[in-house]
Scaffold this active site. Structure first.
Site, short mmCIF file in Angstrom:
data_model
loop_
_atom_site.label_atom_id
_atom_site.label_comp_id
_atom_site.label_asym_id
_atom_site.label_seq_id
_atom_site.Cartn_x
_atom_site.Cartn_y
_atom_site.Cartn_z
N HIS A 240 117.73 18.50 -42.98
CA HIS A 240 117.98 19.63 -44.48
C HIS A 240 116.65 20.26 -44.69
O HIS A 240 115.41 19.37 -44.56
CB HIS A 240 119.05 19.20 -45.50
CG HIS A 240 119.03 20.54 -46.60
ND1 HIS A 240 117.81 21.37 -47.62
CD2 HIS A 240 119.69 21.30 -46.91
CE1 HIS A 240 118.41 22.15 -48.14
NE2 HIS A 240 119.50 22.38 -48.03
N CYS A 278 120.02 25.82 -43.14
CA CYS A 278 120.26 26.23 -43.81
C CYS A 278 119.35 27.38 -44.99
O CYS A 278 118.11 27.26 -44.77
CB CYS A 278 119.63 25.33 -45.32
SG CYS A 278 119.91 25.95 -47.26
N HIS A 305 124.54 26.39 -43.71
CA HIS A 305 124.62 26.48 -45.09
C HIS A 305 124.32 28.38 -45.52
O HIS A 305 123.16 28.09 -44.92
CB HIS A 305 123.48 25.80 -45.84
CG HIS A 305 124.13 24.82 -46.48
ND1 HIS A 305 123.26 23.93 -47.08
CD2 HIS A 305 125.07 24.09 -46.05
CE1 HIS A 305 122.54 22.38 -47.25
NE2 HIS A 305 124.30 22.60 -46.73
N ASP A 346 127.32 28.84 -50.10
CA ASP A 346 126.56 27.71 -50.72
C ASP A 346 125.54 28.22 -51.81
O ASP A 346 125.01 30.19 -52.15
CB ASP A 346 124.73 27.64 -49.89
CG ASP A 346 123.78 26.24 -50.45
OD1 ASP A 346 123.99 25.68 -51.20
OD2 ASP A 346 122.54 25.92 -49.65
N HIS A 347 124.88 27.61 -53.22
CA HIS A 347 124.46 28.47 -55.00
C HIS A 347 125.55 29.63 -55.25
O HIS A 347 124.81 30.86 -54.43
CB HIS A 347 123.14 28.37 -54.21
CG HIS A 347 121.85 27.13 -53.81
ND1 HIS A 347 120.74 27.34 -54.23
CD2 HIS A 347 122.88 25.89 -53.93
CE1 HIS A 347 120.58 26.24 -53.86
NE2 HIS A 347 121.35 24.81 -53.66
N TYR A 363 126.07 25.32 -57.95
CA TYR A 363 127.69 25.36 -57.91
C TYR A 363 128.79 25.72 -58.16
O TYR A 363 129.93 24.58 -58.53
CB TYR A 363 127.94 23.15 -57.03
CG TYR A 363 126.86 23.02 -56.25
CD1 TYR A 363 127.34 22.86 -54.91
CD2 TYR A 363 125.19 22.37 -56.00
CE1 TYR A 363 126.54 22.82 -53.64
CE2 TYR A 363 124.70 22.35 -54.99
CZ TYR A 363 124.95 22.44 -54.04
OH TYR A 363 124.22 23.02 -53.15
C1 DNO Z 1 120.77 21.65 -53.27
C2 DNO Z 1 121.17 21.74 -51.77
C3 DNO Z 1 120.39 19.99 -51.25
C4 DNO Z 1 120.75 19.52 -50.59
C5 DNO Z 1 119.55 18.08 -49.90
C6 DNO Z 1 120.27 18.07 -48.44
O1 DNO Z 1 121.85 22.63 -53.55
O2 DNO Z 1 121.14 22.87 -50.97
O3 DNO Z 1 119.80 19.42 -52.80
O4 DNO Z 1 122.07 19.00 -50.68
O5 DNO Z 1 118.61 18.49 -50.00
O6 DNO Z 1 120.37 16.19 -48.55
#
Ligand code: DNO
Length: 389
Positions: A240, A278, A305, A346-347, A363
């Site tokens: 990531h 990501c 992501h 994501d987010h 989340y």
């Molecule tokens: C947060 C995430 C990170 C991700 C880790 C992967 O929302 O993007 O915590 O899960 O860094 O190891």
């Protein structure tokens, strides 16, 4: 792309049947109850697989199998910790879970200063405020030499903040930066820790003398050691990116831009060594052309992501809407280059009744559900375009 969702296990109050209803096809999760550095036993992995299958879904991606600090800074017990990691990978492989996300960020996983930034429409989003972060660094952590990492203008803002910050605001800043964002991702500090700042400073000390090159060397050492088990079971590791992708707290950062990623993929040039694309983390680096990076790395990214950030000036940024032209480009690249790759929204924003549910920061249920719907619409249009070609 396969539509997946980050789910925090049986205790998550978002249930698998709920996810089934909203069009989720695969699950992203981890064995969150097992502390960093301990083996994930085969039985526990299998039990999680069966539980997910029982709901008509599949465990598509592990996020994360955390890498212990000692592996990152090269401590005396790193070989033993790598052995443990290999055992966990073998158990995942035997159970058929073959995409594993991890990160190589020293001490601190993702960073935000404000977890409830109010938007004009009444929803809340995540925010990174550079001056507040500098305040945390210089006045709360009191890190030696920290001032040198900020501009005169930023230090002026820090002094202004110092005049007005209440104790409650300071507490909240600590909670946001090193507690609430960390515990749930199996980070170093959890809500139970009584002295998070003290603990955090001790963790930072472990990296004295570790620069970018040493950290890269330690990452290559780790990757080389785990490649045989990955090859044996067909496991694709995907690192990531650093979030945010720039230097923080005097720590080295090695997954911030195209050059870093190329270095990693070449250092251990094996299809089992890949990237979690990501888009959001990469977008917070002003130097990064994210769609161009998607074109460069789509084939080496077994996991995606989808989110984006907006720069709001002075080094600050917040999460953007998922309906974003850059994300459309990223989706177009993946739908043509790597169409079966699992992606997850994501987010999400905090919206409607999300605020009362105690969700982990970023989340939410409704916010992410809306993001998934938006992303699904974007994917459908792009698929249609590609099919007509
Ligand atoms: C947060 C995430 C990170 C991700 C880790 C992967 O929302 O993007 O915590 O899960 O860094 O190891």
């Amino acid at each position: 792309m396969l539509k997946t969702w980050r789910w925090f296990g049986k205790r998550d109050n978002i249930t698998l049947p709920m996810l089934k209803q909203i069009g989720v096809e695969g699950i992203v999760t981890a064995l969150h109850d097992i502390p960093n550095g301990q083996v994930w036993p085969y039985e526990a992995v299998k039990d999680m697989c069966d539980y997910i299958q029982g709901a008509g879904l599949v465990w598509s991606v592990v996020e994360s199998l955390p890498v212990s600090e000692s592996i990152k800074y090269g401590g005396p017990d790193r070989d033993q910790l790598i052995e443990t990691y290999i055992e966990s990978l073998a158990n995942l492989g035997k159970a058929g879970v073959k995409t594993v996300c991890y990160n190589f960020m020293p001490v601190i996983d993702w960073i935000r200063t404000d977890l409830n930034h109010l938007m004009p429409d009444g929803t809340y989003t995540l925010y990174f405020d550079r001056a507040r972060f500098a305040y945390f660094d210089c006045c709360i952590l009191k890190r030696e030499g920290a001032e040198k990492d900020y501009t005169a203008e930023e230090m002026e803002k820090v002094r202004e903040l110092d005049k007005t910050m209440t104790d409650a605001e300071k507490e909240e800043l600590i909670e946001n930066i090193i507690v609430k964002t960390q515990g749930f991702v199996n980070g170093n500090i959890t809500e139970e820790d009584k002295h998070p700042v003290k603990l955090f400073k001790a963790l930072l000390d472990q990296y004295k003398g570790i620069d970018k090159y040493k950290l890269r060397e330690n990452m290559a050492y780790f990757l080389q050691a785990i490649m045989p088990v990955c090859e044996q079971y067909g496991i694709r590791m995907c690192v990531h990116p650093d979030d945010p992708p720039f230097a923080v707290l005097g720590l080295p950062r090695i997954v911030t831009n195209a050059e870093d990623i190329e270095w990693i993929l070449h250092a251990v040039d094996n299809p089992c060594n890949g990237l979690t694309f990501c888009a959001g983390s990469l977008s917070a680096g002003v130097q990064n052309d994210v769609p161009a990076m998607a074109r460069m790395f789509a084939k080496r990214s077994p996991f995606v992501h989808l989110r984006y950030t907006t720069q709001t000036g002075n080094g600050n940024f917040m999460e953007s809407s998922h309906l974003n032209s850059k994300l459309i480009e990223v989706i177009r690249v993946f739908e043509s280059e790597n169409p079966t790759v699992p992606m997850r929204p994501d987010h999400g924003r905090l919206m409607l009744d999300d605020g009362d549910k105690g969700y982990n920061p970023g989340y939410s249920f409704h916010g992410r559900m809306m993001a998934l719907a938006e992303l699904s619409g974007m994917m459908a249009v792009i698929d249609n375009e590609l099919n007509q070609k």
